[in-house]
Design an enzyme around this catalytic site. Structure first.
Site, short mmCIF file in Angstrom:
data_model
loop_
_atom_site.label_atom_id
_atom_site.label_comp_id
_atom_site.label_asym_id
_atom_site.label_seq_id
_atom_site.Cartn_x
_atom_site.Cartn_y
_atom_site.Cartn_z
N GLU A 241 53.25 6.67 -20.35
CA GLU A 241 54.53 6.26 -20.94
C GLU A 241 55.56 7.32 -20.57
O GLU A 241 55.99 8.14 -21.38
CB GLU A 241 54.44 6.11 -22.46
CG GLU A 241 55.72 5.52 -23.06
CD GLU A 241 55.73 5.47 -24.58
OE1 GLU A 241 54.75 5.94 -25.21
OE2 GLU A 241 56.71 4.96 -25.14
N HIS B 248 50.27 -3.95 -30.22
CA HIS B 248 50.65 -2.53 -30.13
C HIS B 248 51.71 -2.23 -31.17
O HIS B 248 52.88 -2.60 -31.03
CB HIS B 248 51.17 -2.17 -28.73
CG HIS B 248 51.37 -0.69 -28.57
ND1 HIS B 248 50.62 0.06 -27.70
CD2 HIS B 248 52.21 0.18 -29.19
CE1 HIS B 248 50.99 1.34 -27.79
NE2 HIS B 248 51.96 1.42 -28.69
N HIS C 4 47.86 5.07 -25.07
CA HIS C 4 49.23 5.19 -24.58
C HIS C 4 49.08 5.86 -23.21
O HIS C 4 48.69 7.02 -23.13
CB HIS C 4 50.05 6.09 -25.51
CG HIS C 4 50.47 5.42 -26.78
ND1 HIS C 4 49.59 5.01 -27.74
CD2 HIS C 4 51.71 5.11 -27.24
CE1 HIS C 4 50.26 4.47 -28.74
NE2 HIS C 4 51.55 4.52 -28.48
N HIS D 259 52.83 0.69 -34.67
CA HIS D 259 52.62 1.96 -35.39
C HIS D 259 52.96 1.73 -36.85
O HIS D 259 54.11 1.92 -37.28
CB HIS D 259 53.49 3.07 -34.80
CG HIS D 259 53.10 3.43 -33.40
ND1 HIS D 259 52.25 4.48 -33.11
CD2 HIS D 259 53.40 2.86 -32.22
CE1 HIS D 259 52.07 4.54 -31.80
NE2 HIS D 259 52.76 3.56 -31.24
#
Ligand code: FE2
Length: 432
Positions: free
Chosen positions: A214, A58, A211, A60
């Site tokens: 969250e 995970h 996601h 970005h």
């Protein structure tokens, strides 16, 4: 034929010791004690752990190393991070994103990460991040597996054009379907987005990584829909729920029903301890929630649980260095994974478990697997986590791609040894 590489006398994550690993043609050919052969290159791994590479499931990469652009996140919250990213997004260029991503990949490889699943924001009609990371994926392929997730950061329905952009990204070669149901306008929109995204994935034969929940809102229950849709569409083993932080604050009775449903559906859980600790609980007074999902309870039910890094020096998180042992170390503390078994599971949560979530072929230390290895300056996975152990050697397809010297301090103390390392027992001979 002479083998390309032999590592001698290694300890393995499964507890075996004194093991030789013979590598030829980029493949692990043999694993066992006292292999009689002479490699073109031999590495003394005695007293050290050899593990398959770290996998960050995970991340970005479109935002990484952008810290300070165009400004810093003052509140430290998820929402200011998203707003800040929105400002930065308008100014992004393919060249700048590629440059930062490649720099991060260098850092990651040096730390033994040889596979990353990165979300890429598709809420941008130009799809700059998508084009940039597809280019990065192509360029790093010889040394790092980069798997991309089409991520509608601003909401699949909440952001105009996001759904069409997500489909365009998949058409361009992004291979996993992402989402953010808790960020849609209503619970119902969030639920619908999960159904929609799972159907897109089922139709195209793709994996899903949302996601999911969250938030600190214990009534955010989109993981329930994710599990149900995974079950309905036969997506077992191909779906992950990232974060699942709302589960931390949920009613225990509801969770006693939810976790078996997640286990039954074959949905994996990805927790991101560094980010969850930083971002969750911001609206709490005291006591303040830790904000991680229920790691041990999910594991006990048989749900695969992996830990991701999520962010490094970006609008959401100003720290980080691509160190999955730092991630595991934080998880051990935040989720109180203190038994030896739990700490070994934490090591698996940054290696073999995420490899399964990504569906990596040929991952592992058995004969026939890719010769992708990390030699760690630690005697076992627990010491590796304790020390965030130095990655002495990183091997990709039988070729050394990174080396780091062991951390040894020279001492200048009366009546004390001339040097010290933090290892419990120093190896008789150092690696290399
Ligand atoms: Fe994320």
């Amino acid at each position: 034929m002479q083998p390309d590489l032999i590592l001698r006398g290694a300890a393995l994550p499964n507890g075996r010791e004194g093991v030789d690993i013979l590598v030829a043609d980029g493949i692990i050919q043999a694993v066992g004690p006292g292999i009689e052969a002479k490699g073109r290159r031999e590495i003394d791994a005695s007293g050290c752990l050899v593990a398959p590479p770290f996998v960050d499931c995970h991340f970005h990469m479109d935002a990484t190393l952008s810290l300070g652009l165009p400004r810093r996140n003052v509140s430290g919250t998820l929402l200011e991070g998203i707003a800040l990213w929105g400002e930065l997004k308008e100014t992004l260029t393919v060249e700048a994103v590629v440059g930062r991503a490649l720099a991060y990949c260098d850092m990651a490889v040096a730390q033994g990460i040889l596979a990353i699943r990165s979300h890429v924001d598709v809420c941008d009609d130009r799809l700059v991040g998508v084009d940039a990371l597809l280019e990065v994926k192509r360029r790093v392929a010889p040394y790092l597996d980069l798997q991309l997730v089409a991520f509608p950061q601003d909401g699949l329905y909440r952001s105009a054009g996001a759904r069409a952009n997500l489909v365009r990204a998949l058409d361009r070669g992004v291979e996993v379907v992402g989402g953010i149901p808790h960020f849609e306008r209503t619970m119902e929109d969030g639920r619908r987005s999960v159904v929609d995204l799972c159907e897109i994935a089922a139709e195209r034969g793709l994996r899903v990584d949302l996601h999911c929940d969250e938030t600190d809102d214990p009534l955010s229950r989109h993981v329930e829909t994710l599990a149900a849709e995974t079950h309905r569409l036969g997506l077992s083993g191909r779906v992950a729920g990232s974060h699942l932080t709302s589960m931390h604050g949920m009613d225990d009775y509801y969770v006693s029903k939810l976790i078996p449903l997640i286990a039954e559906s074959g949905v994996a859980a990805i927790s991101n301890p560094l980010i969850n600790l930083m971002i969750q609980g911001r609206h709490d007074g005291y006591p303040r929630r830790r904000g991680l999902t229920r790691v041990q309870e999910l594991q006990a039910a048989g749900v695969p649980v992996a830990f991701g890094h999520d962010c490094v020096m970006d609008p959401w998180y100003s720290l980080g260095s691509g160190d999955m042992l730092e991630v595991a170390h934080m998880a051990v503390h935040a989720a109180q994974l203190t038994s030896r078994e739990a700490m070994r599971a934490a090591f698996a949560a940054v290696t073999s478990v995420p490899a399964g979530i990504l569906g990596l072929d040929g991952y592992g230390l058995e004969p026939g697997c890719h010769a992708d290895l990390v030699l760690l300056d630690a005697e076992d996975p627990i010491e590796a986590i304790r020390l965030k152990a130095t990655r002495l050697v990183v091997v990709r397809r039988g070729r050394i791609v990174a080396e780091t010297p062991a951390a040894v301090s020279r001492l200048h103390l009366p009546d004390r040894p001339p040097s010290v390392s933090a290892r419990r027992s120093a190896p008789e001979s150092s690696a290399h």
